[in-house]
Scaffold this motif. Structure first.
Motif, PDB file in Angstrom:
ATOM      1  N   UNK A   1       0.859  -1.187   0.000  1.00 15.96           N
ATOM      2  CA  UNK A   1       0.000   0.000   0.000  1.00 15.96           C
ATOM      3  C   UNK A   1       0.901   1.244   0.000  1.00 15.96           C
TER       4      UNK A   1
ATOM      5  N   UNK B   1      -0.720 -10.422  10.583  1.00  9.39           N
ATOM      6  CA  UNK B   1      -1.310  -9.211  11.181  1.00  9.39           C
ATOM      7  C   UNK B   1      -1.008  -7.981  10.332  1.00  9.39           C
ATOM      8  N   UNK B   2       0.256  -7.875   9.927  1.00  5.90           N
ATOM      9  CA  UNK B   2       0.699  -6.653   9.275  1.00  5.90           C
ATOM     10  C   UNK B   2       0.208  -6.582   7.828  1.00  5.90           C
ATOM     11  N   UNK B   3       0.242  -7.685   7.114  1.00  3.25           N
ATOM     12  CA  UNK B   3      -0.212  -7.643   5.721  1.00  3.25           C
ATOM     13  C   UNK B   3      -1.726  -7.471   5.648  1.00  3.25           C
ATOM     14  N   UNK B   4      -2.448  -8.251   6.444  1.00  2.00           N
ATOM     15  CA  UNK B   4      -3.907  -8.215   6.353  1.00  2.00           C
ATOM     16  C   UNK B   4      -4.550  -7.085   7.135  1.00  2.00           C
ATOM     17  N   UNK B   5      -3.791  -6.500   8.054  1.00  2.00           N
ATOM     18  CA  UNK B   5      -4.373  -5.485   8.928  1.00  2.00           C
ATOM     19  C   UNK B   5      -5.204  -6.148  10.010  1.00  2.00           C
ATOM     20  N   UNK B   6      -5.398  -5.427  11.119  1.00  2.00           N
ATOM     21  CA  UNK B   6      -6.143  -6.026  12.233  1.00  2.00           C
ATOM     22  C   UNK B   6      -7.540  -5.443  12.371  1.00  2.00           C
ATOM     23  N   UNK B   7      -7.837  -4.370  11.634  1.00  2.00           N
ATOM     24  CA  UNK B   7      -9.171  -3.758  11.769  1.00  2.00           C
ATOM     25  C   UNK B   7     -10.237  -4.697  11.216  1.00  2.00           C
ATOM     26  N   UNK B   8     -11.434  -4.640  11.818  1.00  2.00           N
ATOM     27  CA  UNK B   8     -12.534  -5.491  11.354  1.00  2.00           C
ATOM     28  C   UNK B   8     -12.953  -5.045   9.953  1.00  2.00           C
TER      29      UNK B   8
ATOM     30  N   UNK C   1     -16.520  -6.209  17.908  1.00  2.00           N
ATOM     31  CA  UNK C   1     -16.498  -6.127  16.451  1.00  2.00           C
ATOM     32  C   UNK C   1     -15.517  -5.111  15.890  1.00  2.00           C
ATOM     33  N   UNK C   2     -14.540  -4.676  16.700  1.00  2.00           N
ATOM     34  CA  UNK C   2     -13.586  -3.668  16.218  1.00  2.00           C
ATOM     35  C   UNK C   2     -12.306  -4.289  15.644  1.00  2.00           C
ATOM     36  N   UNK C   3     -12.148  -5.595  15.810  1.00  2.00           N
ATOM     37  CA  UNK C   3     -10.946  -6.247  15.274  1.00  2.00           C
ATOM     38  C   UNK C   3     -11.341  -7.426  14.384  1.00  2.00           C
ATOM     39  N   UNK C   4     -10.545  -7.641  13.376  1.00  2.00           N
ATOM     40  CA  UNK C   4     -10.728  -8.800  12.505  1.00  2.00           C
ATOM     41  C   UNK C   4     -10.611 -10.083  13.359  1.00  2.00           C
TER      42      UNK C   4
ATOM     43  N   UNK D   1      -7.185 -11.861  13.706  1.00  2.00           N
ATOM     44  CA  UNK D   1      -5.992 -11.131  14.160  1.00  2.00           C
ATOM     45  C   UNK D   1      -5.377 -11.815  15.383  1.00  2.00           C
ATOM     46  N   UNK D   2      -4.041 -11.894  15.418  1.00  2.00           N
ATOM     47  CA  UNK D   2      -3.347 -12.508  16.546  1.00  2.00           C
ATOM     48  C   UNK D   2      -3.101 -11.437  17.617  1.00  2.00           C
TER      49      UNK D   2
ATOM     50  N   UNK E   1      -1.891 -11.528  20.712  1.00  2.00           N
ATOM     51  CA  UNK E   1      -0.596 -11.502  21.401  1.00  2.00           C
ATOM     52  C   UNK E   1       0.478 -10.836  20.541  1.00  2.00           C
ATOM     53  N   UNK E   2       0.438 -11.116  19.240  1.00  2.00           N
ATOM     54  CA  UNK E   2       1.435 -10.514  18.350  1.00  2.00           C
ATOM     55  C   UNK E   2       1.236  -9.000  18.233  1.00  2.00           C
ATOM     56  N   UNK E   3      -0.012  -8.541  18.380  1.00  2.00           N
ATOM     57  CA  UNK E   3      -0.261  -7.088  18.335  1.00  2.00           C
ATOM     58  C   UNK E   3       0.546  -6.378  19.419  1.00  2.00           C
TER      59      UNK E   3
ATOM     60  N   UNK F   1      -0.149   1.353  10.243  1.00  2.00           N
ATOM     61  CA  UNK F   1       0.313   0.142   9.537  1.00  2.00           C
ATOM     62  C   UNK F   1      -0.508  -1.070   9.958  1.00  2.00           C
ATOM     63  N   UNK F   2      -0.700  -1.199  11.250  1.00  2.00           N
ATOM     64  CA  UNK F   2      -1.304  -2.420  11.772  1.00  2.00           C
ATOM     65  C   UNK F   2      -2.813  -2.447  11.530  1.00  2.00           C
ATOM     66  N   UNK F   3      -3.475  -1.317  11.709  1.00  2.00           N
ATOM     67  CA  UNK F   3      -4.928  -1.312  11.497  1.00  2.00           C
ATOM     68  C   UNK F   3      -5.260  -1.448  10.012  1.00  2.00           C
ATOM     69  N   UNK F   4      -4.584  -0.659   9.191  1.00  2.00           N
ATOM     70  CA  UNK F   4      -4.923  -0.655   7.769  1.00  2.00           C
ATOM     71  C   UNK F   4      -4.285  -1.773   6.966  1.00  2.00           C
ATOM     72  N   UNK F   5      -3.267  -2.409   7.543  1.00  2.00           N
ATOM     73  CA  UNK F   5      -2.529  -3.430   6.796  1.00  2.00           C
ATOM     74  C   UNK F   5      -1.578  -2.766   5.816  1.00  2.00           C
TER      75      UNK F   5
END
Lengths: 207, 207
Positions: free
Chosen positions: A159, A200-207, B156-159, B162-163, B165-167, B200-204
């Protein structure tokens, strides 16, 4: 270089036959190899000029001329040992290459994690060592990673808004975090962890 | 507790008037507060039983009974100092709460990063200290974070995949990485960095 210390042991096999003096670079490499072996066998406290001199067949005076303290010598040996292990592949597939690279890092941590943690830990109280850590290791590793990430971004695999420098901290840095601030055995540094970081990083963690 | 050392200074204001002995818990807190102050003023090497005893008005013998080494005392003071700073907000908006929390961490690192790095670094060569770090700090901080992340996932705020612990390693751990394997001034630990980690983490990062 000189071998004038009275405690110098007999010349080891490394000493080329028929030559009275070893080339400086040979001596340097012998000292680094001996230090690296000591480091991974005994940890950072096992690295003394006495032991390195005995093992490498060089004088303590020579070691002292090149490295002002055993800590500096340990650091340089550590960096040259890491150099090979952590080469960065480029197959054109970023995610596959990151997986390969992080699995290598995790493997290194599983074999030699305690020594690496000691080295990085010892640097925190010595400005000279933290400077060496930054210059001889951190900046170079970051640059290699960011170069690869930049190429991937240009190839349309990342991205455009992704922060490439932060990615380094969120992959490699996350592994160092578990190494140095551990909660074992629940949170190991293993390949499953490396894969979770990437997912986590490639797919993102947001729902 | 006992104040029998001949080098004990006059009772400090903390000593309650009209009582010949301080309650054990008061003495403990005074020792921890004195240690914490020394730690952040002078770094881990500034913490000696001598100095803490003088500053807290307790005997060295008392300190020695509770903490077998100055290192252990420094550790406990460090953990209690961190406890308040790093409370975890829950406003119901995970991303906002993570931002608040990471900005607090970054602020702490900007003020006291060198001391924190020394503490974590010193632990790497002492099994007893690394165990204290894991039990008194790492596990508790991880649990607080994962509890908050679990609630967010249920809201419902996280996929779902998502792992969690890794977050923790990819946010807090990423900050520790820059603190302990630094490349300054190019790569500071600041609020912009914290925001980049979250973005980075939220959007992937995948295209």
């Amino acid at each position: 270089m000189e071998q004038t210390d009275i405690d110098t042991p007999p010349p080891p096999p490394l000493l080329k036959p028929g030559r009275g003096r070893r080339r400086a670079e040979d001596v340097r490499q012998a000292a680094l190899a001996a230090t690296s072996a000591l480091l991974f066998e005994e940890g950072i406290r096992g690295v003394t000029f006495e032991k390195v001199a005995g093992r490498a067949g060089v004088s303590k005076m020579t070691l002292y001329k090149w490295w002002s303290t055993p800590g500096r010598l340990a650091f340089e040996a550590y960096f040259s040992a890491l150099e090979e292990t952590l080469a960065f592949p480029d197959t054109g597939d970023l995610r596959a290459d990151l997986t390969t690279q992080l699995h290598a890092l995790v493997g290194l941590f599983q074999r030699s994690g305690a020594t690496i943690a000691q080295i990085v830990g010892a640097a925190q109280s010595e400005p000279e060592l933290i400077e060496a850590l930054s210059n001889q290791y951190v900046r170079r590793r970051r640059q290699l990673a960011v170069d690869r990430l930049t190429a991937a971004r240009e190839a349309g695999q990342l991205r455009p808004g992704a922060d490439l420098d932060a990615i380094v901290d969120q992959l490699w840095g996350a592994c160092y975090h578990r190494l140095m601030l551990p909660a074992l055995p629940e949170h190991p540094v293993d390949t499953a962890f490396a894969d979770a970081l990437i997912a986590n990083l490639f797919g993102g963690i947001a729902a």
